[in-house]
Design a protein around this motif. Structure first.
Motif, PDB file in Angstrom:
ATOM      1  N   PRO A 139       0.703  -1.344   0.038  1.00 54.27           N
ATOM      2  CA  PRO A 139       0.078   0.022   0.134  1.00 54.27           C
ATOM      3  C   PRO A 139       0.713   1.514   0.183  1.00 54.27           C
ATOM      4  N   LEU A 140       1.875   1.211   0.718  1.00 48.22           N
ATOM      5  CA  LEU A 140       2.712   2.236   0.662  1.00 48.22           C
ATOM      6  C   LEU A 140       3.296   2.782  -0.733  1.00 48.22           C
ATOM      7  N   LEU A 141       3.820   1.755  -1.441  1.00 48.46           N
ATOM      8  CA  LEU A 141       4.414   1.835  -2.725  1.00 48.46           C
ATOM      9  C   LEU A 141       3.395   2.573  -3.684  1.00 48.46           C
ATOM     10  N   THR A 142       1.951   2.011  -3.717  1.00 51.61           N
ATOM     11  CA  THR A 142       0.899   2.551  -4.434  1.00 51.61           C
ATOM     12  C   THR A 142       0.599   3.833  -4.175  1.00 51.61           C
ATOM     13  N   GLN A 143       0.789   4.154  -2.942  1.00 48.62           N
ATOM     14  CA  GLN A 143       0.316   5.792  -2.478  1.00 48.62           C
ATOM     15  C   GLN A 143       1.276   6.701  -2.982  1.00 48.62           C
ATOM     16  N   ALA A 144       2.899   6.046  -2.838  1.00 47.00           N
ATOM     17  CA  ALA A 144       3.744   6.837  -3.479  1.00 47.00           C
ATOM     18  C   ALA A 144       3.784   7.213  -4.727  1.00 47.00           C
ATOM     19  N   ILE A 145       3.397   6.305  -5.434  1.00 43.09           N
ATOM     20  CA  ILE A 145       3.131   6.455  -6.933  1.00 43.09           C
ATOM     21  C   ILE A 145       2.301   7.325  -7.490  1.00 43.09           C
ATOM     22  N   ARG A 146       0.926   7.116  -6.774  1.00 46.64           N
ATOM     23  CA  ARG A 146      -0.251   7.884  -7.113  1.00 46.64           C
ATOM     24  C   ARG A 146       0.063   9.467  -6.611  1.00 46.64           C
ATOM     25  N   LYS A 147       0.862   9.516  -5.486  1.00 45.75           N
ATOM     26  CA  LYS A 147       1.221  11.077  -5.114  1.00 45.75           C
ATOM     27  C   LYS A 147       2.126  11.731  -6.126  1.00 45.75           C
ATOM     28  N   ALA A 148       3.106  11.022  -6.555  1.00 41.57           N
ATOM     29  CA  ALA A 148       4.120  11.253  -7.566  1.00 41.57           C
ATOM     30  C   ALA A 148       3.233  11.865  -8.833  1.00 41.57           C
ATOM     31  N   LEU A 149       2.543  10.992  -9.349  1.00 44.24           N
ATOM     32  CA  LEU A 149       1.914  11.266 -10.780  1.00 44.24           C
ATOM     33  C   LEU A 149       0.877  12.414 -10.557  1.00 44.24           C
ATOM     34  N   ALA A 191       1.236  13.499 -16.640  1.00 44.24           N
ATOM     35  CA  ALA A 191       2.404  12.420 -16.355  1.00 44.24           C
ATOM     36  C   ALA A 191       2.314  11.353 -17.466  1.00 44.24           C
ATOM     37  N   THR A 192       3.526  11.299 -18.292  1.00 45.91           N
ATOM     38  CA  THR A 192       3.882  10.387 -19.376  1.00 45.91           C
ATOM     39  C   THR A 192       4.797   9.343 -19.119  1.00 45.91           C
ATOM     40  N   ARG A 193       5.566   9.531 -18.462  1.00 45.40           N
ATOM     41  CA  ARG A 193       7.130   8.757 -18.015  1.00 45.40           C
ATOM     42  C   ARG A 193       7.301   8.945 -16.629  1.00 45.40           C
ATOM     43  N   MET A 194       8.054   7.784 -16.006  1.00 44.42           N
ATOM     44  CA  MET A 194       8.727   7.930 -14.974  1.00 44.42           C
ATOM     45  C   MET A 194       9.826   6.970 -15.052  1.00 44.42           C
ATOM     46  N   ALA A 195      11.119   7.603 -14.369  1.00 42.35           N
ATOM     47  CA  ALA A 195      12.153   6.701 -14.534  1.00 42.35           C
ATOM     48  C   ALA A 195      13.076   6.869 -13.530  1.00 42.35           C
ATOM     49  N   GLY A 196      13.982   5.994 -13.129  1.00 46.89           N
ATOM     50  CA  GLY A 196      14.768   6.199 -11.920  1.00 46.89           C
ATOM     51  C   GLY A 196      15.751   4.913 -11.545  1.00 46.89           C
ATOM     52  N   LEU A 244      15.011  -2.098  -0.314  1.00 48.92           N
ATOM     53  CA  LEU A 244      15.345  -1.205  -1.550  1.00 48.92           C
ATOM     54  C   LEU A 244      15.043   0.417  -1.062  1.00 48.92           C
ATOM     55  N   ILE A 245      15.743   1.358  -1.685  1.00 52.41           N
ATOM     56  CA  ILE A 245      15.311   2.421  -1.988  1.00 52.41           C
ATOM     57  C   ILE A 245      14.995   2.756  -3.662  1.00 52.41           C
ATOM     58  N   VAL A 246      13.826   3.277  -3.773  1.00 53.96           N
ATOM     59  CA  VAL A 246      13.615   3.510  -5.037  1.00 53.96           C
ATOM     60  C   VAL A 246      13.356   5.151  -5.335  1.00 53.96           C
ATOM     61  N   ARG A 247      14.213   5.572  -6.313  1.00 53.19           N
ATOM     62  CA  ARG A 247      14.233   6.922  -6.740  1.00 53.19           C
ATOM     63  C   ARG A 247      13.709   7.280  -8.160  1.00 53.19           C
ATOM     64  N   GLY A 248      13.041   8.159  -8.292  1.00 50.12           N
ATOM     65  CA  GLY A 248      12.470   8.275  -9.725  1.00 50.12           C
ATOM     66  C   GLY A 248      12.138   9.858  -9.993  1.00 50.12           C
ATOM     67  N   LYS A 249      11.970   9.951 -11.389  1.00 49.53           N
ATOM     68  CA  LYS A 249      11.636  11.421 -11.737  1.00 49.53           C
ATOM     69  C   LYS A 249      10.317  11.234 -12.875  1.00 49.53           C
ATOM     70  N   VAL A 250       9.292  12.341 -12.670  1.00 49.37           N
ATOM     71  CA  VAL A 250       8.224  12.206 -13.385  1.00 49.37           C
ATOM     72  C   VAL A 250       8.228  13.031 -14.483  1.00 49.37           C
ATOM     73  N   GLU A 251       8.023  12.699 -15.883  1.00 48.03           N
ATOM     74  CA  GLU A 251       8.083  13.605 -17.166  1.00 48.03           C
ATOM     75  C   GLU A 251       6.636  13.884 -17.473  1.00 48.03           C
ATOM     76  N   ARG A 252       6.169  14.731 -17.845  1.00 50.34           N
ATOM     77  CA  ARG A 252       4.792  15.491 -18.097  1.00 50.34           C
ATOM     78  C   ARG A 252       5.010  15.974 -19.545  1.00 50.34           C
ATOM     79  N   ASN A 253       3.735  15.746 -20.036  1.00 50.74           N
ATOM     80  CA  ASN A 253       3.514  16.597 -21.522  1.00 50.74           C
ATOM     81  C   ASN A 253       3.089  18.260 -21.215  1.00 50.74           C
ATOM     82  N   GLU A 254       2.585  18.801 -22.289  1.00 52.42           N
ATOM     83  CA  GLU A 254       2.452  20.134 -22.139  1.00 52.42           C
ATOM     84  C   GLU A 254       1.224  20.470 -21.386  1.00 52.42           C
ATOM     85  N   THR A 255       0.184  19.322 -21.559  1.00 46.34           N
ATOM     86  CA  THR A 255      -0.871  19.685 -20.608  1.00 46.34           C
ATOM     87  C   THR A 255      -0.809  19.191 -19.070  1.00 46.34           C
TER      88      THR A 255
END
Length: 544
Positions: free
Chosen positions: A63-73, A110-115, A96-107
């Protein structure tokens, strides 16, 4: 060189890192080639999908992983960061420690997340071990504090068990005490919850020291900690049906000097829970508990000794006071007939010189009466002194038998006064010196018959009544009664409310002494003049 894929792969493997790139629109994830190494999987076994990764995440962390991804998006921030556990197929846990960055389109969608993923198991294990060590030391300190303030073992041991079990996150904790006289280890406290069906029953369990299959017994016999870190692979491990989830167990002897006080037994739901470091902590804890138990026992013994000493002092003070009263009373009462005899001896001389034989015989009779009175006083005093020194072997006998035997010995006075005597049926058994107890009841019945006054229908009753769990015996009458002001005085030596009545005034003192040497006490109940009297007395528990 920095952009060389081979160099990047080498650097990632050296740092125990892997990269990931998630195309949110297609839900496709690309992973670096070393992802299976970082995740601890065999080559070709990882499906390389987001769902496959999610399944490896520790259930409580999903549940923590799901919540963190939704919050980032959904949030404004583009960074993503989370520490979580991973459960490998072999059952081992990795961090594990997971780090990522969200990429968004002009609107703004979120279209991409990498890390990157980084294995931080070593660091996390060190942090958890340090935190656990701090908790353990704090618990030891709290146990020491409790031991210094709680001097009753019955209160101390449950407190220690609860502290140890909850602070160390253990499945269950027992404290066994060594009973040297019957070579057993008996549970003195254990960590059952208040609503557990085992609470109040399992505490009574004992383990004989010849039951060498028991880890607890092994620790007692070797005087060394015994660790079983996997009960399923340990030969002849003694299972407890009430604790089905035990995976590992530690038994530590509690020793003071050369004396085995007992065993501290700890059980965990995890395999390999007890490390050498934790065994060291539990050994220190067991030592603290042992010293606390020993101190509590010594404190209890000291209190018992002090209580006995205070009781002895009070008894001695009471005896001294009685002796002072006795000495004064004897001096006074024995002096009276001596003064009488001395005075009338002078009269005898005068009578003889004057030849008045009538007065001579009268004065001689007065001297004989005084002599007889002194004889009775001396005999009663001798009898009183014997009470408490000469005791016949106690017999178990119905109190009804004692009552009728006592009545038989004063039949003359009872018949003379026309007294009706009622003895309650089915009186309880008592364990007493029969001769002395008959003497006591005889005195009470004789007094009752003696002081009936002008009662036209005199009645004496012998029976019992219940005062809570205590049986109270009584001898009652409907005679002249006793003014409440004199209820305490009547048991005094030579204390007679009616100076003209027959007897020396020793009777009730004898009764009181007989009752007291049997461990009981006696008192009188009367509402006053012409209201009757009831003498009540008790016998100690176990004799009636």
């Amino acid at each position: 060189m920095a952009s060389d894929p081979t160099s990047i792969k080498f650097a990632l493997e050296a740092a125990q890192m892997a990269t990931w790139d998630w195309d949110i629109q297609t839900n496709q994830v690309e992973w670096s080639d070393n992802i299976e190494v970082v995740l601890g999987l065999s080559p070709g076994t990882f499906a390389k999908t987001s769902a496959a990764y999610y399944d490896l995440v520790y259930p409580e962390d999903q549940p923590l992983l799901t919540q963190a991804i939704r919050k980032a998006l959904r949030g404004r921030k583009s960074r993503y960061h989370l520490e979580h556990r991973l459960r490998r197929p072999d059952g081992s846990i990795r961090w594990l420690i997971v780090r990522g960055k969200v990429e968004r389109n002009e609107t703004g969608w979120a279209t991409r997340m990498a890390g990157i993923l980084t294995d931080i198991t070593i660091r996390k294990t060190t942090e958890l071990a340090f935190s656990r060590r701090v908790t353990e030391l704090q618990t030891v300190a709290e146990v020491s504090s409790a031991a210094a303030t709680i001097l009753d073992p019955a209160e101390l041991l449950p407190e220690v068990v609860q502290l140890t079990q909850h602070r160390f996150g253990l499945y269950h904790v027992h404290i066994f005490l060594h009973e040297a006289e019957n070579s057993t280890l008996s549970i003195a406290a254990c960590g059952w919850a208040k609503d557990s069906p085992h609470r109040g029953t399992h505490e009574k369990r004992s383990i004989p020291l010849n039951h060498k299959q028991s880890v607890v017994v092994q620790a007692a016999l070797t005087r060394q900690p015994v660790v079983v870190n996997n009960v399923h692979t340990h030969n002849n491990w003694l299972a407890n049906p009430a604790l089905p989830d035990t995976q590992s167990e530690l038994a530590v002897p509690m020793i003071v000097g050369e004396t085995l006080i007992g065993i501290l037994d700890a059980q965990s739901e995890q395999i390999d829970y007890f490390t050498p470091e934790t065994v060291s902590v539990y050994t220190t804890l067991a030592s603290q508990i042992a010293i606390a138990i020993q101190n509590a026992r010594l404190h209890s013994q000291a209190n018992n000794t002090l209580t006995q000493l205070e009781a002895a002092i009070q008894e001695l003070e009471k005896k001294n006071a009685e002796l002072e009263r006795f000495t004064y009373t004897v001096s006074h009462d024995l002096k009276s007939p001596l003064i009488t005899m001395r005075g009338f001896l002078g009269f005898l001389k005068q009578d003889a010189e004057s030849g008045n034989m009538t007065r001579f015989q009268n004065d001689l009779g007065r001297i004989v009466d005084a002599t007889n009175k002194m004889q009775r006083l001396l005999e009663d005093l001798l009898e009183l002194s014997r009470i408490g020194r000469i005791i016949n072997t106690p017999l178990v006998i119905p109190f009804e038998t004692i009552a009728w035997e006592a009545v038989a010995q004063v039949t003359g006075r009872i018949v003379e006064r026309g007294v009706q005597v009622n003895v309650m049926a089915d009186l309880p058994l008592v364990k007493v010196d029969q001769q002395r107890m008959v003497e006591a009841v005889q005195n009470l019945v004789d007094n009752a018959a003696k002081f009936m006054g002008d009662q036209p229908h005199p009645v004496i009753e012998i029976g019992t009544y219940q005062d809570g769990e205590k049986t109270v015996f009584y001898v009652s009458d409907n005679g002249i009664g006793i003014d409440p002001r004199y209820h305490d005085k009547i048991f005094g030596l030579f204390d007679k409310l009616d100076a003209q009545s027959e007897g020396t005034g020793v009777g009730l003192s004898l009764v009181k002494r007989i009752i007291e040497i049997h461990g009981g006490k006696i008192w009188v109940q009367s509402d006053g003049i012409n209201r009757g009297t009831r003498f009540c007395f008790t016998l100690p528990a176990g004799t009636a």
